[in-house]
Design an enzyme around this catalytic site. Structure first.
Site, short mmCIF file in Angstrom:
data_model
loop_
_atom_site.label_atom_id
_atom_site.label_comp_id
_atom_site.label_asym_id
_atom_site.label_seq_id
_atom_site.Cartn_x
_atom_site.Cartn_y
_atom_site.Cartn_z
N SER A 71 -52.58 -36.91 17.14
CA SER A 71 -53.72 -37.78 17.40
C SER A 71 -55.04 -37.04 17.15
CB SER A 71 -53.64 -38.33 18.83
OG SER A 71 -54.48 -39.45 18.99
N ASP A 217 -49.40 -43.68 17.07
CA ASP A 217 -49.87 -42.46 17.71
C ASP A 217 -48.71 -41.54 18.12
OD1 ASP A 217 -50.87 -40.69 19.97
OD2 ASP A 217 -52.72 -41.69 19.39
#
Length: 734
Positions: A71, A217
């Site tokens: 991320s 993610d």
């Protein structure tokens, strides 16, 4: 004999040691130093702390051999691995317009002129798709188009590198396969796309498809990729954890807090498992970030000093990993080698939409044989995205047969191409409310040139229905034909000279309009056409014996419209203008011969949070008398505030206004403004009565909000003759 064998044995045993000692000065220290891997966790805005850690690592001359990130850790780690310095990363974080970055709205000036005209309606901009299966919605609150372009620009110097092991520092981006929940470690392909997939927070950002897998993610499956960097070859791991700690029980008092806690628990568990795998030789860093949350991107720069402080706390441990100044200089030179923008040899379009390739190509201005002009390309992509047909528009540069090929990929909205919109408009003068509710169905991309059909219905104070068809005729979508049919009703109040309502007319009209024109880039449009309308005017309040009046209008018109405002409702810069010339002709079926001209314009400029908006309009009946339905009207908020809406009417009218307003509050879903206006104008029956000293002075104080359902105003207006009024508007300012 025994003595000889003993001496030979001793020599054999001592030889390796002697060889190692003799080579001590000839083997470079870096050949024996342990390989160091850097694992950077996800954590949204808190991830800017990674930059602070990198600053300390460079200050202490600690070379990094491998990086894995998730991320925000993938963003910082991937860009650092590509050659950006901590100073470059810090500057990027500080200068990003985060509000714009986390919005898919491109600058209004880059929208097609057709899409700008949607602002003339009061329909909610966010529109779900409609199919036989029912309503369809976007896969995320944001697609992340702006973030895609930001990452692409930052990674452009290494865009030709497809094997992440060939980057200045070998790198891995960690994502999650949405279909299986598996950890996906990207070590090749498109660096910017891999980073973007790693940061696709579920629900917030739309996922990205890579190699047939839908990726989101990486924090869901592996938020702190220690195991990943160890598999890359790291013997010592420096792990930086900026993930959000769990909330205390006393903080779990709302649905949002509980939802956030559930997400954090999922992330926290895999993070803690990775931390537990650290060995005594590894280094663990956890910055203290206080109340900086994952969503506090406006405070991201504040996290950098926290990263510095956290790394300083383990300075002694880090010092054991440092190399000599000379060795670090060599390492740094390799990592930060300059790479010039690629020279483009060819352009390729991958088109996953109903629109023709030529429509995309017509908006690209890339010169083969020249270095890639990123600013120009991003503007071109903004204009493609501004057609509001595509879920994403992104570009890539790859080497094919020794040639640098720019590939632009467009993906049609997964919830389109047919949309349903609704909206509400309210006008309240605190003597009687007026409201309209509307719904519209729009079909886009009917053909390869983006033909569009829209049908709408409205109920309330002004009920009606319309259907219109807009057909571009060329690949640039500039030349067009347009047809519209409508049926509408409205109630017009009639006032005496003192401002008292004396009657009310009900006007019902139906008609058809045919036009052809040309868009002048994104900034303007010229069109000409014919309008044929008929209807009836009845007295609803007033003398009971007043007869109904039928009317017919048949006119030709020519219109030039320019619009460069950055915001349709609360502009801070730019201008807009419209000139319309029309002629009603008895020979075409009109009740009377009549020629009219109309001009309106506005210009906005800002200093800080203050904005001045200068505007005005003038309408003139040149020849003949315009019928009732074609009179020019004034009165109402910012159109001689203090008077009733449309209180004044005449063959001619003119008004000049100046608005001064200040943005006083910025929320995530709206901006709040406070301001005042000064106005001067009037309506006239005779042209020779149009004198400057014949105007009426007026002004207002107002609060305004730019909301997701349209502009909202609460105002107090006052005009000459002690006329005053309060106004409440939801919808476009009249």
């Amino acid at each position: 004999m025994v003595m000889t064998l003993a001496l030979l044995l001793c020599g054999a045993l001592l030889a390796p040691a002697a060889t190692g000692l003799a080579g001590e000065d000839t083997v470079p220290p870096t050949a024996r130093r342990p390989k160091i891997g850097l694992a950077l966790s996800g954590g949204g805005a808190r991830g800017a702390a990674h930059i602070g850690v990198l600053k300390v690592l460079e200050e202490q001359k600690i070379p990094i051999d491998f990086i894995a990130g998730t991320s925000m850790g993938a963003i910082v780690g991937g860009l650092y691995a590509s050659g950006m310095s901590p100073a470059d990363l810090e500057e990027m974080i500080e200068h990003i317009d985060w509000a714009a970055a986390f919005a898919d709205e491109i600058p209004r000036r880059d929208k097609s002129f057709r899409r700008k005209r949607d602002d003339d309606l009061y329909l909610v901009k966010n529109k779900p798709g409609l199919s036989r299966a029912g309503l369809r919605f976007p896969p995320g609150l944001l697609d992340g188009q702006r973030i895609d372009l930001l990452l692409r620009r930052s990674a452009l110097p290494v865009v030709r590198i497809r094997d992440f092991d060939e980057l200045p520092i070998p790198f891995r981006a960690v994502a999650t396969d949405l279909a299986t929940g598996d950890v996906v470690v990207k070590g090749d392909g498109d660096l910017a796309l891999a980073i973007r997939a790693s940061m696709s927070i579920p629900v917030v950002f739309a996922p990205r498809e890579i190699d047939g897998r839908l990726l989101a993610d990486g924090g869901v499956s592996s938020n702190l990729p220690i195991e990943v960097v160890r598999r890359m070859g790291a013997e010592i791991v420096i792990a930086v954890d900026i993930s959000t700690p769990l909330r205390g029980r006393d903080e779990l008092r709302s649905v949002l807090a509980i939802t956030d806690q559930l997400t954090t628990i999922m992330t926290r568990r895999n993070t803690d498992a990775q931390i537990a795998s650290l060995e005594t030789t590894d280094v663990f860093i956890r910055p203290e970030l206080g109340d900086i949350t994952t969503a506090s991107f406006n405070r991201a720069a504040e996290a950098i000093p926290s990263g510095v402080a956290a790394a300083e706390r383990v300075r002694d441990r880090l010092a054991t990993l440092a190399v000599s100044a000379e060795d670090y200089k060599s390492y740094e030179a390799k990592r930060s080698a300059h790479r010039s923008p690629p020279v483009i040899d060819a352009v390729n379009i991958i088109n996953h939409s109903r629109i023709g390739d030529g429509v995309i190509a017509a908006r690209l201005n890339v010169e083969p044989g020249a270095p890639l002009d990123v600013d120009r390309l991003e503007k071109d992509i903004d204009q493609i995205f501004g057609l509001e047909l595509f879920e994403s528009v992104y570009y890539d540069v790859a080497v094919e047969s020794g040639r640098a090929v720019l590939t632009v990929t467009v993906r049609e909205r997964s919830w389109g191409p047919n949309y349903l919109q609704s909206g509400a408009a309210i006008f309240e003068d605190f003597e009687g409310p007026n409201f309209n509710l509307a719904v519209a169905y729009t079909r886009t991309a009917i053909d390869r040139l983006n033909g569009e059909w829209r049908t709408g219905i409205q109920i309330g104070q002004e009920p009606g229905v319309f259907t219109e068809f807009h057909q571009p005729l060329d690949r640039k979508l500039r030349t067009f034909v347009h047809a519209k049919a409508s049926l509408a009703e409205r109630a017009d109040n009639v006032f005496d000279s003192a401002g008292y309502k004396v009657s009310e007319f009900g006007v019902r009209q139906y008609g058809i309009q045919l036009a052809a024109g040309r868009e002048l880039g994104t900034w303007g449009e010229i069109r000409a056409g014919v309008l044929r309308e008929a209807g009836v005017i009845k007295t609803q309040v007033g003398p009971p014996d007043s007869p109904a009046r039928d009317f017919d209008t048949a006119e030709g018109f020519l219109q030039l419209h320019v619009d460069e405002l950055d915001n349709a409702h609360f502009p801070r810069s730019g201008g807009a203008a419209r000139i319309r010339l029309s002629a009603s002709l008895v020979d075409l079926g009109s009740d009377t011969d009549c020629e009219q001209g109309f001009f309106e314009g506005s210009f906005a400029a800002s200093v800080g949070r203050w904005t001045g908006l200068l505007g005005g309009s003038i309408g003139v009946t040149r020849d003949g008398d315009s019928p009732y339905q074609s009179l020019f009207r004034l009165g109402g908020f910012t159109r001689l505030s203090g008077l009733e809406r449309h209180e004044l009417s005449g063959q001619h009218a003119a008004i000049l206004s100046f608005l001064l307003y200040r943005r006083i509050v910025d929320f995530s879903v709206l901006s709040l403004y406070a301001g005042l206006s000064a106005e001067y104008g009037n309506a006239f029956e005779e042209r020779n009565s149009m004198r400057f000293d014949g105007g009426i002075a007026a002004g207002s104080l107002f609060l305004g909000a730019d909301t997701i359902i349209g502009p909202l105003y609460l105002a107090y207006g006052r005009a000459e003759g002690d006329r005053e009024n309060f106004y409440l508007f939801l919808g476009k300012r009249p």
